[in-house]
Enzyme design. Structure first.
Site, PDB file in Angstrom:
ATOM      1  N   CYS A 149       6.043   4.694   9.354  1.00  0.00           N
ATOM      2  CA  CYS A 149       6.684   3.819   8.355  1.00  0.00           C
ATOM      3  C   CYS A 149       8.078   4.196   7.902  1.00  0.00           C
ATOM      4  CB  CYS A 149       5.760   3.680   7.161  1.00  0.00           C
ATOM      5  SG  CYS A 149       4.243   2.829   7.615  1.00  0.00           S
ATOM      6  N   GLU A 174       0.840  -1.196   0.000  1.00  0.00           N
ATOM      7  CA  GLU A 174       0.000   0.000   0.000  1.00  0.00           C
ATOM      8  C   GLU A 174       0.878   1.250   0.000  1.00  0.00           C
ATOM      9  OE1 GLU A 174      -3.279   0.355  -0.580  1.00  0.00           O
ATOM     10  OE2 GLU A 174      -2.390   2.327  -0.759  1.00  0.00           O
ATOM     11  N   LYS A 198       8.279  -1.717  -2.115  1.00  0.00           N
ATOM     12  CA  LYS A 198       7.612  -0.930  -1.069  1.00  0.00           C
ATOM     13  C   LYS A 198       8.644  -0.309  -0.121  1.00  0.00           C
ATOM     14  CE  LYS A 198       4.963   0.899   1.790  1.00  0.00           C
ATOM     15  NZ  LYS A 198       4.190   2.084   1.547  1.00  0.00           N
TER      16      LYS A 198
HETATM   17  P1  NAD Z   1      -2.299  -0.156  12.573  1.00  0.00           P
HETATM   18  O1  NAD Z   1      -1.557  -0.433  13.818  1.00  0.00           O
HETATM   19  O2  NAD Z   1      -3.065   1.104  12.422  1.00  0.00           O
HETATM   20  O3  NAD Z   1      -3.324  -1.368  12.273  1.00  0.00           O
HETATM   21  C1  NAD Z   1      -2.968  -2.699  12.381  1.00  0.00           C
HETATM   22  C2  NAD Z   1      -4.148  -3.456  12.978  1.00  0.00           C
HETATM   23  O4  NAD Z   1      -3.880  -4.864  12.935  1.00  0.00           O
HETATM   24  C3  NAD Z   1      -4.425  -3.135  14.441  1.00  0.00           C
HETATM   25  O5  NAD Z   1      -5.739  -2.645  14.581  1.00  0.00           O
HETATM   26  C4  NAD Z   1      -4.236  -4.469  15.181  1.00  0.00           C
HETATM   27  O6  NAD Z   1      -5.136  -4.656  16.263  1.00  0.00           O
HETATM   28  C5  NAD Z   1      -4.486  -5.460  14.075  1.00  0.00           C
HETATM   29  N1  NAD Z   1      -3.899  -6.782  14.314  1.00  0.00           N
HETATM   30  C6  NAD Z   1      -2.641  -7.083  14.714  1.00  0.00           C
HETATM   31  N2  NAD Z   1      -2.488  -8.416  14.794  1.00  0.00           N
HETATM   32  C7  NAD Z   1      -3.665  -8.978  14.440  1.00  0.00           C
HETATM   33  C8  NAD Z   1      -4.124 -10.308  14.308  1.00  0.00           C
HETATM   34  N3  NAD Z   1      -3.305 -11.339  14.547  1.00  0.00           N
HETATM   35  N4  NAD Z   1      -5.395 -10.517  13.934  1.00  0.00           N
HETATM   36  C9  NAD Z   1      -6.227  -9.478  13.674  1.00  0.00           C
HETATM   37  N5  NAD Z   1      -5.856  -8.193  13.767  1.00  0.00           N
HETATM   38  C10 NAD Z   1      -4.577  -7.932  14.138  1.00  0.00           C
HETATM   39  O7  NAD Z   1      -1.218  -0.288  11.396  1.00  0.00           O
HETATM   40  P2  NAD Z   1      -1.266   0.438   9.971  1.00  0.00           P
HETATM   41  O8  NAD Z   1      -0.727   1.813  10.078  1.00  0.00           O
HETATM   42  O9  NAD Z   1      -2.591   0.212   9.372  1.00  0.00           O
HETATM   43  O10 NAD Z   1      -0.171  -0.405   9.170  1.00  0.00           O
HETATM   44  C11 NAD Z   1      -0.423  -1.731   8.774  1.00  0.00           C
HETATM   45  C12 NAD Z   1       0.648  -2.159   7.789  1.00  0.00           C
HETATM   46  O11 NAD Z   1       0.574  -1.344   6.611  1.00  0.00           O
HETATM   47  C13 NAD Z   1       2.076  -2.000   8.292  1.00  0.00           C
HETATM   48  O12 NAD Z   1       2.850  -3.044   7.784  1.00  0.00           O
HETATM   49  C14 NAD Z   1       2.529  -0.682   7.686  1.00  0.00           C
HETATM   50  O13 NAD Z   1       3.926  -0.631   7.500  1.00  0.00           O
HETATM   51  C15 NAD Z   1       1.830  -0.704   6.354  1.00  0.00           C
HETATM   52  N6  NAD Z   1       1.544   0.622   5.778  1.00  0.00           N
HETATM   53  C16 NAD Z   1       1.092   1.642   6.569  1.00  0.00           C
HETATM   54  C17 NAD Z   1       0.775   2.872   6.015  1.00  0.00           C
HETATM   55  C18 NAD Z   1       0.295   4.017   6.855  1.00  0.00           C
HETATM   56  O14 NAD Z   1       0.215   5.126   6.329  1.00  0.00           O
HETATM   57  N7  NAD Z   1      -0.036   3.836   8.119  1.00  0.00           N
HETATM   58  C19 NAD Z   1       0.871   3.043   4.622  1.00  0.00           C
HETATM   59  C20 NAD Z   1       1.318   1.974   3.841  1.00  0.00           C
HETATM   60  C21 NAD Z   1       1.642   0.761   4.435  1.00  0.00           C
HETATM   61  C1  UGA Z   2       4.538   7.634   3.668  1.00  0.00           C
HETATM   62  C2  UGA Z   2       4.560   7.557   2.138  1.00  0.00           C
HETATM   63  O1  UGA Z   2       4.389   8.872   1.614  1.00  0.00           O
HETATM   64  C3  UGA Z   2       3.456   6.643   1.631  1.00  0.00           C
HETATM   65  O2  UGA Z   2       3.559   6.513   0.220  1.00  0.00           O
HETATM   66  C4  UGA Z   2       3.601   5.279   2.280  1.00  0.00           C
HETATM   67  O3  UGA Z   2       2.570   4.421   1.873  1.00  0.00           O
HETATM   68  C5  UGA Z   2       3.556   5.435   3.790  1.00  0.00           C
HETATM   69  O4  UGA Z   2       4.628   6.322   4.191  1.00  0.00           O
HETATM   70  C6  UGA Z   2       3.762   4.167   4.539  1.00  0.00           C
HETATM   71  O5  UGA Z   2       4.333   3.229   4.046  1.00  0.00           O
HETATM   72  O6  UGA Z   2       3.341   4.208   5.683  1.00  0.00           O
HETATM   73  P1  UGA Z   2       3.096   8.914   5.490  1.00  0.00           P
HETATM   74  O7  UGA Z   2       4.158   8.468   6.427  1.00  0.00           O
HETATM   75  O8  UGA Z   2       1.688   8.656   5.861  1.00  0.00           O
HETATM   76  O9  UGA Z   2       3.308   8.215   4.054  1.00  0.00           O
HETATM   77  O10 UGA Z   2       3.230  10.474   5.222  1.00  0.00           O
HETATM   78  P2  UGA Z   2       4.186  11.372   4.298  1.00  0.00           P
HETATM   79  O11 UGA Z   2       3.357  12.371   3.636  1.00  0.00           O
HETATM   80  O12 UGA Z   2       5.088  10.562   3.457  1.00  0.00           O
HETATM   81  O13 UGA Z   2       5.071  12.125   5.395  1.00  0.00           O
HETATM   82  C7  UGA Z   2       6.033  11.437   6.190  1.00  0.00           C
HETATM   83  C8  UGA Z   2       6.793  12.459   7.022  1.00  0.00           C
HETATM   84  O14 UGA Z   2       7.676  13.226   6.204  1.00  0.00           O
HETATM   85  C9  UGA Z   2       5.885  13.454   7.729  1.00  0.00           C
HETATM   86  O15 UGA Z   2       6.360  13.706   9.029  1.00  0.00           O
HETATM   87  C10 UGA Z   2       5.996  14.687   6.855  1.00  0.00           C
HETATM   88  O16 UGA Z   2       5.711  15.863   7.548  1.00  0.00           O
HETATM   89  C11 UGA Z   2       7.452  14.607   6.435  1.00  0.00           C
HETATM   90  N1  UGA Z   2       7.737  15.348   5.188  1.00  0.00           N
HETATM   91  C12 UGA Z   2       7.158  14.954   4.014  1.00  0.00           C
HETATM   92  C13 UGA Z   2       8.597  16.426   5.220  1.00  0.00           C
HETATM   93  O17 UGA Z   2       9.128  16.778   6.279  1.00  0.00           O
HETATM   94  N2  UGA Z   2       8.856  17.095   4.056  1.00  0.00           N
HETATM   95  C14 UGA Z   2       8.303  16.735   2.876  1.00  0.00           C
HETATM   96  O18 UGA Z   2       8.589  17.390   1.854  1.00  0.00           O
HETATM   97  C15 UGA Z   2       7.434  15.643   2.857  1.00  0.00           C
END
Ligand code: NAD
Ligand code: UGA
Length: 476
Positions: free
Chosen positions: A283, A168, A227
């Site tokens: 992340c 994602e 990713k």
């Molecule tokens: P999160 O902590 O918000 O959500 C994860 C959820 O999974 C929690 O609600 C937890 O209770 C649940 N969970 C854990 N173990 C479980 C199990 N065994 N069965 C059922 N539920 C379970 O995490 P997130 O931010 O959504 O991130 C999830 C994944 O996606 C991570 O690997 C992260 O790196 C990736 N990711 C996050 C973002 C982001 O912007 N947050 C963007 C891209 C990818």
């Molecule tokens: C980032 C990536 O942008 C997503 O594509 C990815 O899916 C995600 O991580 C993930 O794997 O979790 P996110 O962490 O939600 O998304 O937010 P960003 O907009 O990337 O910002 C990350 C951090 O960098 C923030 O603290 C932001 O303020 C900072 N940032 C971003 C800067 O300081 N300067 C910039 O120019 C851009």
């Protein structure tokens, strides 16, 4: 409740109802009204809140998300704690559980903790009674699909599983927009007849709203690795411009002007060049540490060191910012009141994981300052817990932690946060901070009054005219 289940064209579920699982599935449900989408989680509190009547109680704040959920929930989108039921009834299972940095054992502080991923795989292996496609949505180390396959093989009903990687790329604060109009969707699958068939099934779902030319299909390992690399490249841009901000402050160059000048070269591009107090979020740091660990484990020490420097510059930037506050306040913060504006790691989210605010505030508290915090979305509990967790990780004892936390107050308004304070410190770029009436706040503050803009969102010339002593990143 799902009485007309037989009429759905496809049944899918997602394990993990967090920042990724819930928005991703909500958008699929919205874009594909004939697909039955179940989002399941072990957390009873989270599911109760997703099922709440009022969107104010939803556990994730994302612009546009509550409208979609209120539109689809109970029709083709369901939130539940019944993970086993979702596994047995779904043809495609997305796994979007958390993969945090390991806090114990081999790879502590660097490798991804795959405990939750493994728990899901075991549960799917135990409960499945029909063939399924398993989709890795979580960010995981390259070659995790192999581990999943080994666990899934233990299924007693001899069901066939195809593991796909579909990382994602959404960013928090713009999740719905990113999901609705993705730059690309990446799907990795096994290079076999069954693998290709599974990839096609997932492509067919996305094709409902994503143009086919934006759907990239690769082998499993390229998709998994891409990713981590995408996040590393994005974070590297922020660290690169942040490193230059320090040089600008010494030389009289202006980092905004430099960013504009270099960003106008189409080979460089103008995105992700906003110099800041340092990147945060759940992340970037976690995924780069994971990449560094993977490189080290293949003996690629120079490659590991190259990427580790992105993290080092980020730590440097956060510490440099808090040192600037101390230096400008006459090298003494003891018992001074500092107002923190913004706790979320960026605007438009209630997520504070790895937010620069936690690190800057902790440095200020350790220098003896008292802080107050105002954030429009992050709860008081979260703010105090973030600080507590950081202090614990620094091996500070419980008595000292409670003494430090007594020096933290959470404010209900901007005015309350600023009153009788020595300095206003802006750490999140919330839009409401850009329209503050600073003349009014100035009158209520201790003199001399300081402003530190960690996000470059304020009109510094105007603030200096009011009487503030200002510091802006990347400008002398
Ligand atoms: P999160 O902590 O918000 O959500 C994860 C959820 O999974 C929690 O609600 C937890 O209770 C649940 N969970 C854990 N173990 C479980 C199990 N065994 N069965 C059922 N539920 C379970 O995490 P997130 O931010 O959504 O991130 C999830 C994944 O996606 C991570 O690997 C992260 O790196 C990736 N990711 C996050 C973002 C982001 O912007 N947050 C963007 C891209 C990818
Ligand atoms: C980032 C990536 O942008 C997503 O594509 C990815 O899916 C995600 O991580 C993930 O794997 O979790 P996110 O962490 O939600 O998304 O937010 P960003 O907009 O990337 O910002 C990350 C951090 O960098 C923030 O603290 C932001 O303020 C900072 N940032 C971003 C800067 O300081 N300067 C910039 O120019 C851009």
């Amino acid at each position: 409740m799902i009485s007309e289940a037989l009429n759905y064209s496809k049944k899918i579920c997602c394990i993990g109802a967090g920042y990724v699982g819930a928005p991703t599935m909500a958008v699929i449900a919205d874009m594909c009204p004939t697909i039955l989408v179940k989002v399941v989680d072990i957390s009873i509190d989270k599911i109760t809140r997703w099922n709440s009547k009022s969107s104010d109680d939803f556990p994730v704040y994302e612009p546009g998300l509550s409208e979609i959920i209120l539109r689809c929930r109970g029709k083709n989108l369901f939130f539940s704690n019944d993970i086993d039921e979702a596994i047995t009834t779904s043809e495609i299972i997305f796994v979007a559980v958390n993969t945090p940095t390991k806090t114990y054992g081999e790879g502590k502080g660097m490798a991804a903790d795959l405990t939750y991923i493994e728990q899901c795989a075991r549960r799917i292996a135990q409960k499945s009674k029909s063939n399924k496609i398993i989709v890795e949505k979580s960010t995981i180390p390259v070659r995790t699909a192999q581990t999943l396959n080994n666990i899934l093989k233990t299924n007693e009903s001899k069901c066939k599983f195809q593991v796909l990687s579909n990382p994602e790329f959404l960013a928090e604060g713009t999740a719905v927009e990113d999901l609705s109009k993705s730059d690309r969707v990446l799907i990795g699958g096994e290079d076999s007849k069954d693998g290709k068939k599974a990839v096609k099934e997932l492509v067919d779902i996305y094709k409902n709203w994503i143009p086919e030319e934006k759907i990239i299909t690769t082998n499993l390992w390229s998709s998994e690795l891409s990713k981590l690399v995408a996040n590393a490249f994005l974070a590297q841009r922020v660290s690169s411009i942040n490193s230059i901000s320090a040089l600008c402050e010494e030389t009289g160059a202006d980092v905004n002007e430099v960013a504009r000048a270099i960003g106008s070269d189409s080979r460089i591009g103008n995105k992700f060049l906003n110099s800041s107090v340092g990147f945060g979020g759940s992340c970037f740091q976690k995924d780069i540490l994971n990449l560094v660990y993977i490189c080290q484990s293949y003996g690629l020490n120079e490659v590991a060191e190259y990427w580790n420097n992105v993290i080092k510059i980020n730590d440097y930037q956060k510490n440099r910012f808090s040192s600037k506050i101390r230096e400008k306040l006459f090298n003494n913060l003891n018992d001074k009141d500092i107002s923190i504006f913004g706790w979320a790691f960026k605007k438009n989210t209630n997520d504070s994981r790895e937010s620069a605010s936690i690190y800057v505030s902790s440095n200020l508290l350790l220098e003896g300052a008292k802080i107050r915090v105002y954030d429009p979305q992050v709860s008081s509990n979260k703010i105090l817990n973030d600080l507590k967790y950081l202090f614990e990780s620094k091996n500070i004892n419980d008595d000292q932690i409670s003494a430090l936390l007594k020096k933290v107050k959470i404010s209900g308004s901007i005015e309350q946060n600023a009153k009788n304070s020595n300095a206003l410190v802006f750490l999140t770029e919330w839009d409401e901070f850009k329209v503050i009436n600073f003349s009014k706040l100035y009158k209520t503050m201790v003199k001399p009054s300081f402003i530190f803009d960690g996000r470059k969102i304020l009109d510094i010339d105007k603030l200096e005219k009011i009487g503030f002593d200002c510091y802006e990143i990347g400008k002398k």
